[in-house]
Scaffold this active site. Structure first.
Site, short mmCIF file in Angstrom:
data_model
loop_
_atom_site.label_atom_id
_atom_site.label_comp_id
_atom_site.label_asym_id
_atom_site.label_seq_id
_atom_site.Cartn_x
_atom_site.Cartn_y
_atom_site.Cartn_z
CG ASP A 11 24.94 35.85 28.69
OD1 ASP A 11 24.56 34.74 29.11
OD2 ASP A 11 26.07 36.04 28.21
CB CYS A 68 27.31 35.37 31.41
SG CYS A 68 29.02 35.52 31.97
CB THR A 70 32.92 32.25 31.71
OG1 THR A 70 32.76 33.67 31.55
CG2 THR A 70 33.31 31.62 30.38
CG HIS A 101 36.74 35.52 55.23
ND1 HIS A 101 37.96 34.89 55.23
CD2 HIS A 101 36.08 35.03 56.33
CE1 HIS A 101 38.06 34.07 56.27
NE2 HIS A 101 36.92 34.13 56.95
CG HIS A 136 36.85 38.90 57.75
ND1 HIS A 136 38.00 38.41 57.17
CD2 HIS A 136 36.48 37.99 58.68
CE1 HIS A 136 38.30 37.24 57.71
NE2 HIS A 136 37.40 36.96 58.63
C1 RB5 Z 1 28.41 34.65 25.39
O1 RB5 Z 1 28.72 33.89 24.29
C2 RB5 Z 1 29.56 34.61 26.40
O2 RB5 Z 1 30.61 35.37 25.95
C3 RB5 Z 1 29.09 35.13 27.74
O3 RB5 Z 1 28.01 34.37 28.18
C4 RB5 Z 1 30.10 35.07 28.89
O4 RB5 Z 1 30.71 33.84 28.96
C5 RB5 Z 1 31.05 36.18 28.94
O5 RB5 Z 1 31.82 36.33 29.90
#
Ligand code: RB5
Length: 148
Positions: A11, A68, A70, A101, A136
């Site tokens: 993203d 993204c 996180t 695995h 596995h």
């Molecule tokens: C975008 O601000 C953020 O929410 C996205 O990049 C991600 O971390 C979502 O899981």
């Protein structure tokens, strides 16, 4: 290693890291399909996770890496696509183990979680490991059976 085609997506929160991963993998001989986005305009991680996952699920790429902020949201979206096993990793041990695995075919990274140097090490651990099969394989088959 036989897997050489890899698809990347992200993203807006992860464009520089995704582009760095693309260059890193291309330099290592991977055939990289980077499906963007290319602008930093705010976008929606589910559609980018889904798009990369569909390419992997269709057999048009051997592996996928999605990024993204996180890694969590884009991973959740990718795992909704039948045939996808995607894990978020912030360490190299997990990145290796999800291949060995769990036969993960996608890796998710958090651009706001891991710095570029560690992220590239995680990418190397993921892309250089192979599924071990054996006991596995039965467990991975159990995951697939949940899909119905
Ligand atoms: C975008 O601000 C953020 O929410 C996205 O990049 C991600 O971390 C979502 O899981």
């Amino acid at each position: 290693m036989t897997t050489r085609r890899i698809v990347l997506s992200s993203d807006h929160a992860a464009i520089p890291l995704r582009q760095s991963i693309a260059a890193h993998l291309a330099a290592k001989g991977w055939q990289v399909q980077d499906i963007g986005p290319t602008t930093t305009e705010s976008t929606h991680y589910p559609k980018h996770g889904q798009a990369a996952a569909q390419i992997v699920a269709a057999g048009q790429a051997d592996l996928g890496i999605i990024v993204c902020g996180t890694g969590q949201g884009i991973m959740m979206a990718a795992n909704k696509v039948k045939g996808i096993r995607c894990g978020v990793c912030s360490d190299t041990f997990s990145a290796r183990m999800i291949r060995q695995h769990n036969n993960a075919n996608m890796l998710a990274l958090g651009a706001r979680v891991v710095a570029e140097g560690l992220a590239l090490d995680i990418v190397d651990a993921f892309t250089s490991a192979e599924f071990e099969g054996g006991r596995h394989a039965d467990r991975v088959a159990m995951i697939t059976a949940i899909e119905g």
